[in-house]
Design a protein around this motif. Structure first.
Motif, PDB file in Angstrom:
ATOM      1  N   ILE A 206     -18.789   3.906 -18.979  1.00  0.00           N
ATOM      2  CA  ILE A 206     -18.475   4.984 -18.038  1.00  0.00           C
ATOM      3  C   ILE A 206     -17.384   4.538 -17.060  1.00  0.00           C
ATOM      4  O   ILE A 206     -16.452   5.289 -16.759  1.00  0.00           O
ATOM      5  CB  ILE A 206     -19.744   5.406 -17.264  1.00  0.00           C
ATOM      6  N   GLU A 207     -17.488   3.308 -16.576  1.00  0.00           N
ATOM      7  CA  GLU A 207     -16.548   2.826 -15.565  1.00  0.00           C
ATOM      8  C   GLU A 207     -15.164   2.526 -16.140  1.00  0.00           C
ATOM      9  O   GLU A 207     -14.142   2.849 -15.514  1.00  0.00           O
ATOM     10  CB  GLU A 207     -17.096   1.562 -14.891  1.00  0.00           C
ATOM     11  N   TYR A 208     -15.121   1.920 -17.317  1.00  0.00           N
ATOM     12  CA  TYR A 208     -13.852   1.421 -17.832  1.00  0.00           C
ATOM     13  C   TYR A 208     -13.245   2.262 -18.963  1.00  0.00           C
ATOM     14  O   TYR A 208     -12.050   2.161 -19.224  1.00  0.00           O
ATOM     15  CB  TYR A 208     -14.001  -0.027 -18.301  1.00  0.00           C
ATOM     16  N   GLY A 209     -14.050   3.063 -19.652  1.00  0.00           N
ATOM     17  CA  GLY A 209     -13.510   3.888 -20.722  1.00  0.00           C
ATOM     18  C   GLY A 209     -12.744   3.051 -21.740  1.00  0.00           C
ATOM     19  O   GLY A 209     -13.246   2.041 -22.235  1.00  0.00           O
ATOM     20  N   PRO A 210     -11.493   3.443 -22.067  1.00  0.00           N
ATOM     21  CA  PRO A 210     -10.721   2.723 -23.087  1.00  0.00           C
ATOM     22  C   PRO A 210     -10.467   1.255 -22.770  1.00  0.00           C
ATOM     23  O   PRO A 210     -10.102   0.494 -23.668  1.00  0.00           O
ATOM     24  CB  PRO A 210      -9.394   3.498 -23.135  1.00  0.00           C
ATOM     25  N   SER A 255     -13.165  -6.539 -19.006  1.00  0.00           N
ATOM     26  CA  SER A 255     -12.610  -5.189 -18.881  1.00  0.00           C
ATOM     27  C   SER A 255     -11.484  -5.141 -17.859  1.00  0.00           C
ATOM     28  O   SER A 255     -10.495  -4.411 -18.044  1.00  0.00           O
ATOM     29  CB  SER A 255     -13.721  -4.208 -18.498  1.00  0.00           C
ATOM     30  N   GLU A 256     -11.623  -5.901 -16.780  1.00  0.00           N
ATOM     31  CA  GLU A 256     -10.551  -5.957 -15.785  1.00  0.00           C
ATOM     32  C   GLU A 256      -9.293  -6.587 -16.385  1.00  0.00           C
ATOM     33  O   GLU A 256      -8.162  -6.173 -16.079  1.00  0.00           O
ATOM     34  CB  GLU A 256     -11.001  -6.742 -14.555  1.00  0.00           C
ATOM     35  N   MET A 257      -9.468  -7.580 -17.253  1.00  0.00           N
ATOM     36  CA  MET A 257      -8.321  -8.174 -17.934  1.00  0.00           C
ATOM     37  C   MET A 257      -7.644  -7.156 -18.842  1.00  0.00           C
ATOM     38  O   MET A 257      -6.410  -7.059 -18.883  1.00  0.00           O
ATOM     39  CB  MET A 257      -8.751  -9.409 -18.722  1.00  0.00           C
ATOM     40  N   TYR A 258      -8.443  -6.379 -19.595  1.00  0.00           N
ATOM     41  CA  TYR A 258      -7.871  -5.335 -20.442  1.00  0.00           C
ATOM     42  C   TYR A 258      -7.129  -4.307 -19.592  1.00  0.00           C
ATOM     43  O   TYR A 258      -6.050  -3.830 -19.960  1.00  0.00           O
ATOM     44  CB  TYR A 258      -8.973  -4.648 -21.245  1.00  0.00           C
ATOM     45  N   ARG A 259      -7.713  -3.971 -18.441  1.00  0.00           N
ATOM     46  CA  ARG A 259      -7.095  -2.994 -17.537  1.00  0.00           C
ATOM     47  C   ARG A 259      -5.733  -3.496 -17.053  1.00  0.00           C
ATOM     48  O   ARG A 259      -4.813  -2.712 -16.828  1.00  0.00           O
ATOM     49  CB  ARG A 259      -8.028  -2.726 -16.359  1.00  0.00           C
ATOM     50  N   LYS A 260      -5.606  -4.819 -16.916  1.00  0.00           N
ATOM     51  CA  LYS A 260      -4.350  -5.432 -16.479  1.00  0.00           C
ATOM     52  C   LYS A 260      -3.460  -5.835 -17.650  1.00  0.00           C
ATOM     53  O   LYS A 260      -2.447  -6.516 -17.463  1.00  0.00           O
ATOM     54  CB  LYS A 260      -4.652  -6.674 -15.622  1.00  0.00           C
ATOM     55  N   SER A 269     -10.085 -17.498 -15.445  1.00  0.00           N
ATOM     56  CA  SER A 269      -9.981 -18.395 -14.285  1.00  0.00           C
ATOM     57  C   SER A 269      -8.718 -18.184 -13.467  1.00  0.00           C
ATOM     58  O   SER A 269      -8.709 -18.439 -12.257  1.00  0.00           O
ATOM     59  CB  SER A 269     -10.079 -19.855 -14.735  1.00  0.00           C
ATOM     60  N   ASP A 270      -7.644 -17.722 -14.092  1.00  0.00           N
ATOM     61  CA  ASP A 270      -6.391 -17.516 -13.359  1.00  0.00           C
ATOM     62  C   ASP A 270      -6.357 -16.201 -12.600  1.00  0.00           C
ATOM     63  O   ASP A 270      -5.504 -15.993 -11.734  1.00  0.00           O
ATOM     64  CB  ASP A 270      -5.194 -17.569 -14.317  1.00  0.00           C
ATOM     65  N   LEU A 271      -7.290 -15.295 -12.934  1.00  0.00           N
ATOM     66  CA  LEU A 271      -7.269 -13.965 -12.327  1.00  0.00           C
ATOM     67  C   LEU A 271      -8.372 -13.737 -11.310  1.00  0.00           C
ATOM     68  O   LEU A 271      -8.223 -12.901 -10.408  1.00  0.00           O
ATOM     69  CB  LEU A 271      -7.382 -12.899 -13.428  1.00  0.00           C
ATOM     70  N   PHE A 272      -9.479 -14.466 -11.444  1.00  0.00           N
ATOM     71  CA  PHE A 272     -10.636 -14.198 -10.597  1.00  0.00           C
ATOM     72  C   PHE A 272     -11.124 -15.476  -9.926  1.00  0.00           C
ATOM     73  O   PHE A 272     -11.134 -16.548 -10.530  1.00  0.00           O
ATOM     74  CB  PHE A 272     -11.777 -13.585 -11.418  1.00  0.00           C
ATOM     75  N   SER A 273     -11.546 -15.330  -8.690  1.00  0.00           N
ATOM     76  CA  SER A 273     -12.116 -16.460  -7.963  1.00  0.00           C
ATOM     77  C   SER A 273     -13.562 -16.672  -8.397  1.00  0.00           C
ATOM     78  O   SER A 273     -14.172 -15.799  -9.032  1.00  0.00           O
ATOM     79  CB  SER A 273     -12.069 -16.187  -6.459  1.00  0.00           C
TER      80      SER A 273
END
Length: 303
Positions: A206-210, A255-260, A269-273
């Motif tokens: 629901i939150e991320y969809g594609p 999912s956040e990586m896919y979004r970016k 590790s390079d994107l999230f603390s």
């Protein structure tokens, strides 16, 4: 296209998903069942193997299990010990806990369908399981020893098994009903089947969809909803006796990586603390309790 979970012919508008694990950005068409919410791939692929290169994670050589890991896993699998209780404070893979929760006897005849390099089976062997078999058509070669691995399709297998596992493999086959029916034929009286699989009946979809990482186009062909999984099991002469949500922080950081538009091969590790990753893990645990996690372990028995 008929839904391969509930057999409904109703569908939501079609979606296009992009291959992002390896960053090739190829586009594939999927549909969502309007009745049960199952997602399935529409795009036809003539050579599935090209999406499972040698660098695919499940083909990696299994690491050698340390004595401490084996003791910890044995405790989680249900073979309790004082040292195992101490070691259990170190986090283990969710699948180890799931198998322990389902109470599998170490003497059970176990078959892992789509086992890859058989990492899980080798962990089970180190923890004390004695009758372990894997089958996977995409591995480079078969193997023998404490863990027997067959390079073949499930329908080529024979014999009886007390516990058959689809550990994130059923979503990779075009006809999950046929795979479950084949597993049902191999099931010993009183045996059980574990299907650990992503589910579209989840907060992450629901939150991320594609951009939901568990779509994993095009490798994931059929991603059932919870309703769809129950319908699929029933059609194969099975019933869902128990289910455990065991989703992880991966549903968020992946999912956040896919979004970016970042391929998974680059890692989080390079994107999230560390703080962000801990927050993702906390959210995942909460969703599991609410049965809104993005992956579920279903325990099936003969109906």
């Amino acid at each position: 296209m008929i839904c391969k979970a509930c057999l409904s012919d109703g569908e939501h508008p079609r979606h296009v998903f992009v291959e992002m694990m390896f960053g090739t950005r190829e586009r594939f068409e999927y549909q969502e069942c309007i009745d049960c919410g199952t997602i399935q791939r529409l795009s036809e692929i003539t050579d599935e193997s090209r999406f499972y290169p040698s660098g695919y994670y499940s083909f990696a050589t299994p690491p050698r299990n340390s004595r401490l890991t084996a003791i910890r896993d044995a405790h989680a699998f249900g073979m309790k010990s004082v040292l195992g209780a101490v070691a259990s404070f170190v986090r283990y893979d969710p699948i180890v806990g799931v198998i322990g929760d389902f109470g599998i006897d170490p003497g059970s005849r176990v078959l892992d369908v789509g086992c890859g390099s058989a990492r899980l089976l080798h962990r089970m062997s180190a923890a004390g399981f004695r009758n372990l078999t894997g089958v996977d058509p995409y591995i480079s070669k078969p193997a023998s020893g404490a863990v027997k691995i067959h390079k073949s399709e499930l329908q080529s297998m024979s014999g009886e098994f007390d516990f058959i596992m689809f550990n994130h493999s059923l979503e990779h086959v075009p006809d999950p009903d046929q795979s479950l029916a084949n597993a049902r034929k191999l099931l010993a009286p009183g045996g059980r089947i574990l299907v650990r699989i992503p589910t579209s009946a989840s907060h992450a979809w629901i939150e991320y969809g594609p951009n939901w990482v568990q779509l994993d186009a095009p490798r994931h062909i059929v991603i059932p909803s919870r309703k769809g999984m129950n319908a699929l099991a029933k059609r194969c002469g099975l019933s869902v006796k128990q289910s455990i949500d065991d989703s992880t922080a991966f549903q968020f950081w992946g999912s956040e990586m896919y979004r970016k538009s970042k391929p998974l091969t680059s890692g989080p590790s390079d994107l999230f603390s560390r703080r962000e990753l801990r927050r993702f893990a906390k959210r995942a645990a909460k969703l599991n309790l609410e049965q809104q996690g993005d992956q579920v372990a279903f325990l099936l028995t003969a109906a």
